[in-house]
Design an enzyme around this catalytic site. Structure first.
Site, PDB file in Angstrom:
ATOM      1  N   CYS A  78       1.058  -3.155   2.556  1.00  0.00           N
ATOM      2  CA  CYS A  78      -0.230  -3.817   2.352  1.00  0.00           C
ATOM      3  C   CYS A  78      -0.121  -5.213   2.948  1.00  0.00           C
ATOM      4  CB  CYS A  78      -0.577  -3.875   0.869  1.00  0.00           C
ATOM      5  SG  CYS A  78      -2.265  -4.440   0.580  1.00  0.00           S
ATOM      6  N   CYS A 118       8.321   4.757  -3.508  1.00  0.00           N
ATOM      7  CA  CYS A 118       8.081   3.509  -4.265  1.00  0.00           C
ATOM      8  C   CYS A 118       6.752   3.680  -4.991  1.00  0.00           C
ATOM      9  CB  CYS A 118       8.044   2.310  -3.329  1.00  0.00           C
ATOM     10  SG  CYS A 118       9.443   2.191  -2.184  1.00  0.00           S
ATOM     11  N   LYS A 145      -1.289   5.710  -5.593  1.00  0.00           N
ATOM     12  CA  LYS A 145      -1.100   6.714  -4.537  1.00  0.00           C
ATOM     13  C   LYS A 145      -0.460   7.971  -5.096  1.00  0.00           C
ATOM     14  CE  LYS A 145      -0.658   3.439  -0.690  1.00  0.00           C
ATOM     15  NZ  LYS A 145      -0.619   2.229  -1.546  1.00  0.00           N
TER      16      LYS A 145
END
Length: 524
Positions: free
Chosen positions: A439, A316, A322
């Site tokens: 998160c 994702c 990232k």
């Protein structure tokens, strides 16, 4: 002033005094205006106008403040203290909306829902200046009224002036004392004082307990959510440098290599930011990405690592933060990264983020991550699944999200999170590792999903995520609990990132054996 002017037309006594202001009508029924009409502010202060435009975009367009604010600052050419003021005002008013609205409701003669939304946003800005910033009351009133007069109209400006005068009669503590007198529940009281919806207060208290922390830390956690976050930077390993940031006053990060902390401002003026080799990324995100990239492999995956033939997957990947860090790490180690994203516009952001990384080290796939494990089974040595979640761990950076989310989001996101984790495991080769990341610290999105996967599947085992984080951190984090790891704003000064690490076990099913494909193929 002449006698004629003093008496006015027709010989009647004038109601204006020597300064040109109109005297009160009747016996003191109207308060005298502080300034003459010709002296009242009739323009929008640029910094406050930027904050107002951000609130309007958030309210009317469902926009994200962190995306709108930099563009508005550049549009109005703010810099230095003006840019910092606009940022503090916009974010503070968005974070504190619940408390500000409770105060405003005591000062307005109608339900807030009946106000023009633009007027309500202006009132929030004015109230935050009065109650949450070091702005003198007269400056907060004059500039907010001037803003409304310039962009909304004279009639609403009078209403704003009257309401903000009432707000200015008490300090924030004074208003809270009055408001809390009508609240009996401790959770509701915390919600009011710390400007969080009550359901989020309950959820965060439960999250502390679920991850092995005392529930009494809730006040510290809520206060950390409301603190203005420091800008976290990462220099892409092997590609970027912190030199430009350090020369401009940033400080080296104390938690992870290649990181720095900046006071903010227009970081786009740095050439390293423009080229993408220096990026803004929360240190919590940096830590979980590095932990997945460094966790020990076993079996065939370990053999691939020794031969520098690893394949990595970011399931994702949007918007690409990232992915950029993983891509740089992969390039250093002779590995290749496939960054998957379902939304076309987010896939474009991923490509942009990966642009500084050597092109032979990465590719972007546009497609549903839930299907990738079936389409490419057992093909990857390292997989990170940073799944869509409520974002309760990033409330300090996304100030508007606390007022958008509802408890229903947890139920709606749960099946998606489980499906993505299953796909990530299916896509992983025997001996490879899977990082499940959110998160959010909420147990429904973290430990419950992990335990459910362990119950349903016999082809994975849980690794020690806390140990993996400590292995890539510059100091012990003490974030581990029951095999998983949870970072916290009030403990680590990071977003509340959650990490679970799985290792894929060998399977007797020949259909899941690893193929000998090489580097990923570029996809448009």
């Amino acid at each position: 002033m002449s006698e004629r002017e003093h008496r006015g037309s027709g010989g009647r006594p004038s109601r204006r005094d020597a300064q040109g202001r109109e005297r009160n009508r009747g016996q003191g029924q109207r308060q005298q205006s502080r300034t003459a009409p010709s002296q009242r502010t009739r323009r929008a202060d640029p910094a406050r106008l930027v904050a107002f435009e951000v609130l309007r975009a958030v309210s009317s367009e469902d926009a994200y403040a962190n995306l709108v604010l930099p563009a508005r600052i550049r549009h109005h050419r703010l810099a230095g203290r003006d840019a910092a003021f606009a940022t503090e005002l916009a974010y503070g008013a968005l974070r504190g909306r619940g408390t500000l609205d409770a105060v405003l409701a005591r000062c307005v003669d109608r339900p807030l829902t009946q106000l023009d939304p633009a007027v309500l946003d202006a009132l929030r800005l004015g109230a935050h200046q009065l109650l949450g910033m070091r702005v003198p009351p007269h400056a907060a009133l004059d500039t907010t009224v001037g803003l409304v007069r310039a962009v909304v109209g004279a009639g609403p400006a009078s209403l704003v002036n009257a309401v903000l005068r009432r707000v200015s009669e008490r300090t924030l503590d004074g208003w809270l004392h009055e408001l809390e007198a009508d609240v009996a529940d401790d959770t509701e009281r915390d919600a009011l004082r710390h400007a969080h919806p009550a359901w989020i207060v309950r959820a965060l208290r439960q999250s502390l307990v679920a991850h092995g922390r005392p529930p009494a830390e809730i006040d510290e956690l809520l206060e950390a959510d409301n603190a203005a976050p420091v800008v976290n930077l990462v220099a892409l390993p092997g590609l970027g440098s912190l030199a430009e940031a350090l020369e401009d006053g940033a400080e080296r990060g104390s938690l992870v290599d290649d990181s720095a902390l900046s006071g903010g401002g227009d970081l786009g003026r740095w050439s390293s930011v423009r080229t993408g080799t220096l990026r803004i990324q929360d240190v919590g995100s940096q830590l979980v990405a590095r932990a997945v990239a460094s966790a020990p492999l076993a079996g065939k995956a370990a053999e691939d690592a020794a031969a520098h033939h690893e394949r990595w997957l970011d399931l994702c990947a949007g918007p690409g933060g990232k992915a950029a860090l993983l891509g740089a790490l992969a390039a250093q180690r002779g590995a290749t990264l496939l960054a998957n994203e379902a939304a076309p516009h987010r896939a474009d952001l991923v490509r942009q983020a990966l642009r500084p990384v050597p092109g032979e080290s990465w590719a972007v796939r546009l497609g549903d991550g839930r299907e990738l494990g079936r389409e490419q089974p057992a093909q990857f040595d390292r997989v990170i699944a940073d799944v869509p979640c409520t974002g309760l761990g990033a409330l300090r950076r996304r100030p508007e999200s606390r007022w958008r989310r509802t408890p229903n989001d947890l139920a709606e996101l749960g099946p998606l999170q489980r499906a993505l984790l299953d796909s990530a495991i299916d896509a992983t080769a025997p001996g490879g590792v899977v990082g499940y990341v959110t998160c959010s610290p909420h147990p429904a999105e973290t430990t419950v999903v992990v335990q459910d996967a362990l119950r349903r599947r016999s082809d994975v085992e849980l690794l020690d995520a806390g140990e993996a984080l400590d292995a890539v951190a510059l100091r012990p984090l003490e974030a581990g609990h029951d095999g998983t790891a949870q970072l916290w704003p009030h403990v680590h000064a990071t977003d509340a990132m959650f990490l679970a690490l799985f290792r894929k076990l060998p399977s007797s099913d020949p259909s899941t054996s690893r193929s000998s494909t090489g580097a990923p193929t570029k996809e448009s």
